[in-house]
Enzyme design. Sequence first.
Site, PDB file in Angstrom:
ATOM      1  N   GLU A 162      57.988  46.480  25.348  1.00 12.95           N
ATOM      2  CA  GLU A 162      58.830  45.420  25.890  1.00 12.95           C
ATOM      3  C   GLU A 162      58.088  44.085  25.734  1.00 12.95           C
ATOM      4  OE1 GLU A 162      60.012  45.841  29.998  1.00 12.95           O
ATOM      5  OE2 GLU A 162      61.368  44.129  29.850  1.00 12.95           O
ATOM      6  N   GLY A 196      51.249  43.799  34.644  1.00 10.92           N
ATOM      7  CA  GLY A 196      50.934  44.758  35.696  1.00 10.92           C
ATOM      8  C   GLY A 196      51.132  46.207  35.264  1.00 10.92           C
ATOM      9  N   ALA A 197      52.306  46.492  34.734  1.00  9.43           N
ATOM     10  CA  ALA A 197      52.627  47.862  34.374  1.00  9.43           C
ATOM     11  C   ALA A 197      53.917  47.869  33.573  1.00  9.43           C
ATOM     12  CB  ALA A 197      52.798  48.717  35.628  1.00  9.43           C
ATOM     13  N   HIS A 220      57.830  49.655  42.049  1.00  8.49           N
ATOM     14  CA  HIS A 220      58.629  48.849  41.125  1.00  8.49           C
ATOM     15  C   HIS A 220      58.921  49.613  39.825  1.00  8.49           C
ATOM     16  CE1 HIS A 220      59.882  44.926  39.332  1.00  8.49           C
ATOM     17  NE2 HIS A 220      59.480  45.518  38.218  1.00  8.49           N
ATOM     18  N   GLU A 221      57.875  50.153  39.208  1.00  7.00           N
ATOM     19  CA  GLU A 221      58.082  50.843  37.927  1.00  7.00           C
ATOM     20  C   GLU A 221      58.931  52.100  38.132  1.00  7.00           C
ATOM     21  OE1 GLU A 221      57.366  48.896  35.670  1.00  7.00           O
ATOM     22  OE2 GLU A 221      55.924  47.678  36.770  1.00  7.00           O
ATOM     23  N   HIS A 230      62.594  51.244  38.421  1.00  9.57           N
ATOM     24  CA  HIS A 230      63.203  50.913  37.128  1.00  9.57           C
ATOM     25  C   HIS A 230      63.885  52.122  36.490  1.00  9.57           C
ATOM     26  CE1 HIS A 230      62.550  46.783  36.053  1.00  9.57           C
ATOM     27  NE2 HIS A 230      61.245  46.815  36.055  1.00  9.57           N
ATOM     28  N   GLU A 275      65.182  43.106  36.271  1.00  8.37           N
ATOM     29  CA  GLU A 275      63.972  42.664  36.969  1.00  8.37           C
ATOM     30  C   GLU A 275      64.261  42.103  38.357  1.00  8.37           C
ATOM     31  OE1 GLU A 275      61.326  43.764  36.186  1.00  8.37           O
ATOM     32  OE2 GLU A 275      61.435  44.201  34.039  1.00  8.37           O
TER      33      GLU A 275
HETATM   34  N1  B3K Z   1      59.086  45.397  32.378  1.00  7.29           N
HETATM   35  C1  B3K Z   1      57.676  45.156  32.370  1.00  7.29           C
HETATM   36  C2  B3K Z   1      57.290  43.804  31.880  1.00  7.29           C
HETATM   37  C3  B3K Z   1      57.259  43.658  30.415  1.00  7.29           C
HETATM   38  C4  B3K Z   1      56.697  42.320  30.029  1.00  7.29           C
HETATM   39  C5  B3K Z   1      56.757  42.082  28.567  1.00  7.29           C
HETATM   40  N2  B3K Z   1      56.098  40.850  28.220  1.00  7.29           N
HETATM   41  C6  B3K Z   1      57.074  45.380  33.708  1.00  7.29           C
HETATM   42  C7  B3K Z   1      57.981  45.291  34.861  1.00  7.29           C
HETATM   43  O1  B3K Z   1      58.593  44.281  35.144  1.00  7.29           O
HETATM   44  O2  B3K Z   1      58.154  46.274  35.510  1.00  7.29           O
HETATM   45 ZN    ZN Z   2      60.055  45.162  36.320  1.00  3.10          ZN
END
Ligand code: B3K
Ligand code: ZN
Length: 853
Positions: free
Chosen positions: A119, A259-260, A295-296, A299, A318
């Site tokens: 991403e 972060g992740a 958070h992850e 998602h 997000e």
């Molecule tokens: N979705 C990823 C962030 C990706 C950043 C790319 N430059 C982490 C997050 O928001 O959970």
């Molecule tokens: Zn995110």
Amino acid sequence: MSQPQAKFLKDYQQPKFKISHIDLAFSLAGKETKIIATSQVVRQEQHDEALVLVGDEIELLSVTVDGKAAAFQQKSGELVIDTSLNEFELQITTKLDPEANTSLEGLYMSDGAYCTQCEAEGFRRITYFLDRPDVLAIYSVRIEADKQAFPYLLSNGNLVEAGDTQDGRHFAKWHDPFPKPAYLFALVAGDFDLLEDRFTTCSNRDVKLQVFVDKGNLNKAHHAMASLKKSMAWDETRFNLEYDLDIYMIVAVDFFNMGAMENKGLNVFNTKFVLADKACATDDDYHGIESVVGHEYFHNWTGNRVTCRDWFQLSLKEGLTVFRDQEFSSDLGSRAVNRIHAIKVMKNQQFAEDSGPMAHAIRPESVIEMNNFYTVTVYNKGAEVIRMMHTLLGESAFQRGMALYFERHDGQAVTCDDFVAAMQDASQVDLTQFKRWYSQAGTPQVEVEESYDAVNKSYNLTLSQSTPDTPGQTDKLPLHIPFDVELISVDGESVMSEVLSFTEKQQTFSFTGMPSKPAPSLLQNFSAPVKLAFDYSIEQLVHIMRFATSEVAKWEASVSLFSQSVWQNVERLQSKQAMFIDPRILDAFKGVVLAQELDKALMAEILTLASAGSLIEQKETVDLDNLALAREFVVLQIASDCEDELLAKVRELNSVDDASARALKNICLSLLLKIEQSYGEVAKSQFDLADNMTDSLGALSALNCGTSAIRNDLMGQFELQWIDTPLVMDKWFALHATLNSHDCIEKLTSLFEHAAFSFNNPNRVRSLIGAFAAGNTFEFHRRDGQGYQFLTDAIIKLNKLNPQVAARIITPLIQFKKFDSQRQLLMRNELQRILATEELSKDLYEKVTKALA
Ligand code: B3K
Ligand code: ZN
């Protein structure tokens, strides 16, 4: 070279081809790493255009269509395949060198392990593909690598086969049954320690949980694992969402741009958000891990099962997922303290973005480099927009909206409009006007006037709203603002508490039956992401601090009280008057330290007096030099007035094993050090006796207001103790970076040579350079421009190494509008220097040109 071009939301077109399945075969072999991608391609509807794929920084070895060599053209990152077939199998072989990939996008190496970050547009660094989020395919992945060096071969979904090949190599095959966009693809190959556990879902499915960490760190993986299990349980109870695969993996790597990452079934994490034990991680680190793991995980539904149609819709996943992780933290911990933290991010960072050259709506209209839009606006303001919907609809209608959203869109790539439509349809609340929050950039200002009619015993609030122009956007329309108000009577009773629905440019709200004029606690809980303009008197603020029902409102009032005093003293200095602090303000803060009933964590928040950065955000223009003096003065007055009480608190809480107590003790200690260097001994003894990182770091941070012998000595001890623990060395670098002393820059420059520092590692760069620019306001803004130069040199160096990180740490340099003309000139000159850099990345080009425009 031609200049990078922007892409526009209005130009969105559906994909001309779809890819239903992709088989990826990775042969991991250093510089000779090869990838064979076999895709099933289907033409969409009637057209005779060629298939256009994108690729970046990869070598193309071969292309076949249905097994035969195919005609193709390559031009500026595109692979054009001209075929009249409507359905065909496309096979592309590419070659790349993961070790040479310092951008940490695509396939790269972190400390000897292969890993990926796709991403937003990193998959094109692996193979030529329709690398856009609305192309969803089923992935099968075969990974082959040396068995000894890379015993674990991981990808998304379920493991279907594994075995040995020849020459000491082995392979694993993975299959992910859920169609996904390329940005959610992941691969990891390496040698790790593995922590395993299980989770039984609400429908009694057994899920294997795995956390992979660098060898020797197994004992630091337990908190992440516990956080994962809490996240899974919470999403079931609060959102009725269950996990969908048989396995959930988290891999922690030290080289990571953010972060992740929520890759389906295989999250890749920055070690910072996984590794923790009491000795090396602070209470804040523990909290950060819980929230990022959450958070992850969240998602998986908001982002993976339902994803974004295009990258302009990033806030769809997000903003919503930040809202969900904030709710998770608030349900598990203190709602008020979590809210205060979220409000601080908005007021200190998001408001700054809104008033700077990168201002954009939570759904931006044009983008040059997508990585530049993973912003506090898209994430945090995006979460505030979701929160406002939650406020307008209430929890149960909001949850009906979520359920409808999944019912309609599971397995699809959709837009923010689709989300709002589900919320509206499920609740019957008209969100037409509310949707302007998605398209209008900038922080709205809400001006409030009060009036009291003693005869009719009625109290009126007149609210007016306006949103300033932002780059490319003028003439903004009124927004639908949920405006939370509590009215507090003279005896401290709550006489009215309501969320006003404020939709017009100007609106008056009347409250009757008020025997005397109440004090208004306005915009409670930061019910909308707006700037409040109301001329509070000191009495009103003191009254709110004492009597507001909401703890967040008490904190807000304390911030206003402190800020008012600082700004008054800036004015006094400008007119050559002596500085002064109103005794009622001192009393209010002493009252906080003495309050028995106040929660310790809240008390700590109130005593964490507003930072210079957050004060700057309150004004259009700022006299930095006088701000530094005035803030220091007010802090010193408050601290000195409470000296005995602060010391008593430190002693009382000395050995209380509780995060809130530690937070309060450490803030008290740092206030004491502002009064008198001799409190260095108290800090030293805390440091010497500490059995946890919060206390060690608390002592060092308190001492970090000067270069005393004690401070320097303890910094040396700390370095020796932690030299082999990179995440702790990050804290040590950050302490150097935030030292308020003119020697700071010289010291930081010498630290570039430190064995633990590397420009290739984003965590190190952020802790040394990023922390300086963003956190050491007065040294960064030195009159002689050395702070700007220091940052610029680092950015130019990082331009080629890691453009994403370079473009992230530039933020304080592009936000120059508020400062005096001399500083603005120095800052602009540095930006010109960046612009003149050879082979400037798209990331920096976009930010620098916008800043200089
Ligand atoms: N979705 C990823 C962030 C990706 C950043 C790319 N430059 C982490 C997050 O928001 O959970
Ligand atoms: Zn995110």
